[in-house]
Design a protein around this motif. Structure first.
Motif, PDB file in Angstrom:
ATOM      1  N   ALA A   1       0.857  -1.187   0.000  1.00 24.50           N
ATOM      2  CA  ALA A   1       0.000   0.000   0.000  1.00 24.50           C
ATOM      3  C   ALA A   1       0.889   1.233   0.000  1.00 24.50           C
ATOM      4  CB  ALA A   1      -0.920   0.000   1.224  1.00 24.50           C
ATOM      5  N   PRO A   2       0.401   2.332  -0.560  1.00 16.30           N
ATOM      6  CA  PRO A   2       1.204   3.566  -0.544  1.00 16.30           C
ATOM      7  C   PRO A   2       1.278   4.138   0.860  1.00 16.30           C
ATOM      8  CG  PRO A   2      -0.991   4.002  -1.423  1.00 16.30           C
ATOM      9  CD  PRO A   2      -0.890   2.511  -1.270  1.00 16.30           C
ATOM     10  N   ALA A   3       2.289   4.945   1.099  1.00 13.70           N
ATOM     11  CA  ALA A   3       2.408   5.637   2.379  1.00 13.70           C
ATOM     12  C   ALA A   3       1.224   6.571   2.557  1.00 13.70           C
ATOM     13  CB  ALA A   3       3.722   6.410   2.440  1.00 13.70           C
ATOM     14  N   ARG A   4       0.651   6.597   3.751  1.00 12.61           N
ATOM     15  CA  ARG A   4      -0.526   7.422   4.014  1.00 12.61           C
ATOM     16  C   ARG A   4      -0.163   8.783   4.578  1.00 12.61           C
ATOM     17  NH1 ARG A   4      -3.506   8.617   8.416  1.00 12.61           N
ATOM     18  NH2 ARG A   4      -2.295   7.214   9.745  1.00 12.61           N
ATOM     19  N   THR A   5       0.922   8.850   5.376  1.00 11.92           N
ATOM     20  CA  THR A   5       1.292  10.093   6.056  1.00 11.92           C
ATOM     21  C   THR A   5       2.652  10.573   5.568  1.00 11.92           C
ATOM     22  OG1 THR A   5       2.434   8.957   7.877  1.00 11.92           O
ATOM     23  CG2 THR A   5       0.050   9.307   8.114  1.00 11.92           C
ATOM     24  N   VAL A   6       2.930  11.836   5.826  1.00 12.75           N
ATOM     25  CA  VAL A   6       4.246  12.391   5.488  1.00 12.75           C
ATOM     26  C   VAL A   6       5.336  11.614   6.212  1.00 12.75           C
ATOM     27  CG1 VAL A   6       5.727  14.420   5.690  1.00 12.75           C
ATOM     28  CG2 VAL A   6       3.339  14.689   4.987  1.00 12.75           C
ATOM     29  N   TYR A   7       5.095  11.278   7.473  1.00 15.02           N
ATOM     30  CA  TYR A   7       6.078  10.526   8.259  1.00 15.02           C
ATOM     31  C   TYR A   7       6.406   9.197   7.589  1.00 15.02           C
ATOM     32  CZ  TYR A   7       8.223   8.166  12.281  1.00 15.02           C
ATOM     33  OH  TYR A   7       9.082   7.473  13.106  1.00 15.02           O
ATOM     34  N   GLN A   8       5.391   8.480   7.119  1.00 17.85           N
ATOM     35  CA  GLN A   8       5.615   7.198   6.442  1.00 17.85           C
ATOM     36  C   GLN A   8       6.395   7.389   5.146  1.00 17.85           C
ATOM     37  OE1 GLN A   8       1.637   5.698   5.999  1.00 17.85           O
ATOM     38  NE2 GLN A   8       1.365   5.329   8.208  1.00 17.85           N
ATOM     39  N   LYS A   9       6.050   8.420   4.387  1.00 20.36           N
ATOM     40  CA  LYS A   9       6.771   8.692   3.140  1.00 20.36           C
ATOM     41  C   LYS A   9       8.245   8.965   3.413  1.00 20.36           C
ATOM     42  CE  LYS A   9       2.762  10.665   0.733  1.00 20.36           C
ATOM     43  NZ  LYS A   9       2.164  11.912   0.197  1.00 20.36           N
ATOM     44  N   GLU A  10       8.515   9.739   4.456  1.00 14.83           N
ATOM     45  CA  GLU A  10       9.907  10.059   4.780  1.00 14.83           C
ATOM     46  C   GLU A  10      10.680   8.828   5.224  1.00 14.83           C
ATOM     47  OE1 GLU A  10       9.417  13.120   7.691  1.00 14.83           O
ATOM     48  OE2 GLU A  10       9.292  14.730   6.194  1.00 14.83           O
ATOM     49  N   ARG A  11      10.045   7.932   5.956  1.00 14.30           N
ATOM     50  CA  ARG A  11      10.737   6.716   6.399  1.00 14.30           C
ATOM     51  C   ARG A  11      10.997   5.774   5.222  1.00 14.30           C
ATOM     52  NH1 ARG A  11      10.271   9.852   9.592  1.00 14.30           N
ATOM     53  NH2 ARG A  11      12.313  10.253   8.689  1.00 14.30           N
TER      54      ARG A  11
END
Length: 357
Positions: A217-227
């Motif tokens: 699944a795609p990252a949902r939050t900015v924090y997840q995208k950055e990690r």
């Protein structure tokens, strides 16, 4: 994990070509030997960072740490001896909050006195990682030392949230978001502290004993995208295989141990066998978070303990970070003992400003 000498080890060396890692007892390698292996001289180091364990603080002998190669030094004295040997512009000393009150505060006074004798000015605060963008209510005592004339300013919290500090009452020592005043009218409020769901709900579901190696699944939050930046694959998202009895316990799990039928367990702290709350920051991650009997580490919705990857997310490690040990328990210990990288970055950036680098 791949064996030593593999392509992966070459990759680590390529990422950190100037790093020197020395496993073992720090007291068994002299400072001159470390200087030789680094190719550096005394005075070449700008900052020293460490977190010596608190055992032995009550026996600190300020004059002992002036002897930079005394094998009888305890681990704090060894840290102080490195500061005295290298004479950095600044140092960061990290420890548990309990140091502030241990032995009625005398141990912390001894720590500051030791650095004072080495001609460093010191200040300390209690920081909660949740106030700095980490989805975890992890508190630590941070003591900063600088050479005379260097002015260090503590970073300001970036996220809101009121969290209880256990065993310490002096709010002047806590780096917490300030209450809004009339002068703050029109200023944007701080965003709320990140939650467990903000950190891990993009990771694929896994059952007890299962492993997932791909994002689904795609990252949902900015924090997840950055990690997930620079992560080519999903690693360490592997669940501990629980026994059938443990699975029965887990299926009953709630916010605290009282949700578990008494016939299934014999003892435990209130936070043992407990489920994380998705809409709150996690409590402090311990070294045993892959086992349900540890401090509140059961997944919010799935019937299992956290995976190492989920623990790493709650500690703010990037998914691309390469953990050196090759077993789940070893990796969990490394994650649980770490200072959250995002909190470390905040402190490092404040030091960079003070040192004008």
């Amino acid at each position: 994990m791949e064996p030593a000498g593999s392509q992966r080890d070459s990759r680590i060396q390529a990422i950190t070509p100037k790093a020197l890692g020395i496993p073992g007892d720090i007291r068994k390698t002299s400072r001159p030997e470390i200087a030789k292996r680094l190719g550096l001289r005394r005075g070449d180091i700008d900052v020293i960072i460490g977190g010596p364990p608190c055992q032995g603080f009550s026996s600190i002998r300020p004059n002992r740490s002036a002897n930079f190669d005394d094998p009888r030094n305890n681990l704090f004295e060894e840290f102080a001896a490195h500061v005295g040997y290298w004479r950095p512009l600044a140092f960061v000393f990290e420890n548990v909050v309990g140091l502030a009150t241990h032995n009625n505060g005398l141990d912390l006074e001894a720590v500051e006195d030791t650095f004072g004798r080495l001609n460093y000015q010191t200040d300390w605060k209690i920081l909660n990682a949740a106030h700095f963008g980490v989805p975890q209510k992890r508190e630590r005592l941070i003591l900063i030392g600088t050479q005379p004339g260097i002015q260090f300013r503590w970073p300001k919290p970036t996220h809101a949230g009121r969290f209880r500090t256990i065993g310490f009452k002096d709010s002047s020592r806590m780096l917490i978001p300030s209450e809004p005043t009339l002068l703050d009218q029109g200023a944007a409020p701080l965003p709320p502290a990140l939650t467990v769901a903000d950190a891990i709900d993009d990771l694929p579901p896994v059952e007890s004993g299962e492993t997932a190696t791909q994002y689904v699944a795609p990252a949902r939050t900015v924090y997840q995208k950055e990690r997930r930046v620079d992560a080519f694959e999903l690693t360490w998202h592997a669940s501990t295989r629980h026994t059938e009895k443990m699975m029965e316990i887990i299926r009953h799990a709630g916010p605290n141990i009282s949700y578990i039928p008494t016939h299934l367990i014999t003892s435990g702290f209130s936070s043992c066998y407990s489920r994380l709350e998705a809409d709150e920051p996690s409590p402090t991650i311990t070294v045993n978070f892959v086992h349900p009997a540890s401090n509140k580490c059961i997944h919010p919705t799935q019937h299992r303990a956290l995976t190492p990857r989920e623990g790493a997310r709650l500690q703010s490690f990037d998914d691309s970070f390469l953990f050196a040990p090759n077993t789940r328990n070893q990796v969990a210990k490394q994650i649980g003992n770490a200072v959250p990288p995002l909190l470390g970055r905040v402190i490092g950036e404040a030091l960079a400003v003070a040192l004008n680098v």
